[in-house]
Design a protein around this motif. Structure first.
Motif, PDB file in Angstrom:
ATOM      1  N   ARG A  54       0.864  -1.185   0.000  1.00 36.27           N
ATOM      2  CA  ARG A  54       0.000   0.000   0.000  1.00 36.27           C
ATOM      3  C   ARG A  54       0.896   1.230   0.000  1.00 36.27           C
ATOM      4  N   TYR A  55       0.709   2.062  -1.010  1.00 37.07           N
ATOM      5  CA  TYR A  55       1.495   3.282  -1.134  1.00 37.07           C
ATOM      6  C   TYR A  55       0.680   4.475  -0.660  1.00 37.07           C
ATOM      7  N   SER A  56       1.348   5.424  -0.038  1.00 34.58           N
ATOM      8  CA  SER A  56       0.687   6.661   0.358  1.00 34.58           C
ATOM      9  C   SER A  56       0.439   7.486  -0.902  1.00 34.58           C
ATOM     10  N   SER A  57      -0.408   8.474  -0.792  1.00 36.54           N
ATOM     11  CA  SER A  57      -0.695   9.323  -1.953  1.00 36.54           C
ATOM     12  C   SER A  57       0.567  10.056  -2.405  1.00 36.54           C
ATOM     13  N   GLU A  58       1.452  10.405  -1.464  1.00 39.12           N
ATOM     14  CA  GLU A  58       2.712  11.061  -1.832  1.00 39.12           C
ATOM     15  C   GLU A  58       3.605  10.112  -2.636  1.00 39.12           C
ATOM     16  N   GLU A  59       3.665   8.852  -2.221  1.00 39.26           N
ATOM     17  CA  GLU A  59       4.472   7.863  -2.941  1.00 39.26           C
ATOM     18  C   GLU A  59       3.918   7.630  -4.341  1.00 39.26           C
ATOM     19  N   LEU A  60       2.602   7.557  -4.453  1.00 39.58           N
ATOM     20  CA  LEU A  60       1.982   7.375  -5.768  1.00 39.58           C
ATOM     21  C   LEU A  60       2.249   8.582  -6.673  1.00 39.58           C
ATOM     22  N   ALA A  61       2.183   9.776  -6.120  1.00 40.11           N
ATOM     23  CA  ALA A  61       2.467  10.984  -6.900  1.00 40.11           C
ATOM     24  C   ALA A  61       3.919  10.982  -7.371  1.00 40.11           C
ATOM     25  N   GLU A  62       4.827  10.555  -6.518  1.00 42.57           N
ATOM     26  CA  GLU A  62       6.242  10.499  -6.899  1.00 42.57           C
ATOM     27  C   GLU A  62       6.465   9.451  -7.988  1.00 42.57           C
ATOM     28  N   GLN A  63       5.782   8.325  -7.907  1.00 42.30           N
ATOM     29  CA  GLN A  63       5.888   7.312  -8.954  1.00 42.30           C
ATOM     30  C   GLN A  63       5.412   7.869 -10.293  1.00 42.30           C
ATOM     31  N   GLU A  64       4.311   8.607 -10.270  1.00 44.08           N
ATOM     32  CA  GLU A  64       3.793   9.210 -11.504  1.00 44.08           C
ATOM     33  C   GLU A  64       4.767  10.236 -12.059  1.00 44.08           C
ATOM     34  N   ARG A  65       5.360  11.034 -11.172  1.00 40.14           N
ATOM     35  CA  ARG A  65       6.337  12.039 -11.606  1.00 40.14           C
ATOM     36  C   ARG A  65       7.522  11.370 -12.282  1.00 40.14           C
TER      37      ARG A  65
END
Length: 188
Positions: A170-181
């Motif tokens: 489970r990724y935090s929303s910050e981790e998911l945003a960084e993955q997208e970046r």
């Protein structure tokens, strides 16, 4: 806590509190306790508010005792010495369908249709699960975690059911945003 009783109240700081002890309530609490988007302190505050009726009236000085009681309740009243350290081999959300199927089989009824099923009764049914999809997943996860070789049939099962067997992080929303970046930077 007595294993022969199903606690529905707890005395915390000398005051008795009613508990939300239905298995659905506890699964919701476990879901919140594992929320990667919230700091641990907030996760516990949410869990306490969901578990104790009138938690809003609980003095701050009693919060630690309340957390310890909740943690003990989650394990069916067993201390770490009795049940050993927790190993993440089951995800209550990811494995929900096979857990329900196996628990229903042990309980002899559709547990989700029951108006109330105490968490400890649910745990007793859960612990009565024999061989099946869930035990196969858990066994393979455990062997993979410990670096043990899988038997041929387990390798075949794993290959065919990898998405169900591998525990999803489970990724935090910050981790998911960084993955997208990073994906955008890499042109993916």
């Amino acid at each position: 806590m007595s294993p022969w009783e199903l606690p529905t109240t707890a005395v915390i700081g000398g005051r008795e509190y009613s508990l939300n002890a239905d298995f659905r309530d506890i699964l919701d609490i476990l879901h919140h306790l594992e929320d990667p988007d919230e700091p641990e302190f907030i996760r516990w505050q949410i869990a306490l508010a969901l578990f104790y009726e009138e938690h809003d009236k609980m003095p701050a000085k009693d919060q630690q005792e309340a957390m310890e009681y909740l943690a003990l309740f989650l394990t069916g009243g067993q201390t770490e010495e009795q049940h050993g350290p927790a190993q993440k081999l089951i995800d209550w959300d990811q494995d929900a369908q096979v857990i329900v199927a196996d628990v229903n089989k042990v309980a002899g009824c559709e547990i989700r249709a029951l108006p109330f099923l105490h968490w400890w009764s649910f745990l007793a049914f859960f612990q009565g699960i024999g061989e099946g999809q869930l035990s196969t997943r858990v066994s393979i996860r455990d062997k993979l975690r410990r670096g043990k070789p899988l038997e041929k049939w387990e390798r075949d099962f794993y290959r065919q059911n990898k998405k169900q067997v591998d525990l999803k992080r489970r990724y935090s929303s910050e981790e998911l945003a960084e993955q997208e970046r990073l994906k955008k930077l890499l042109g993916e």
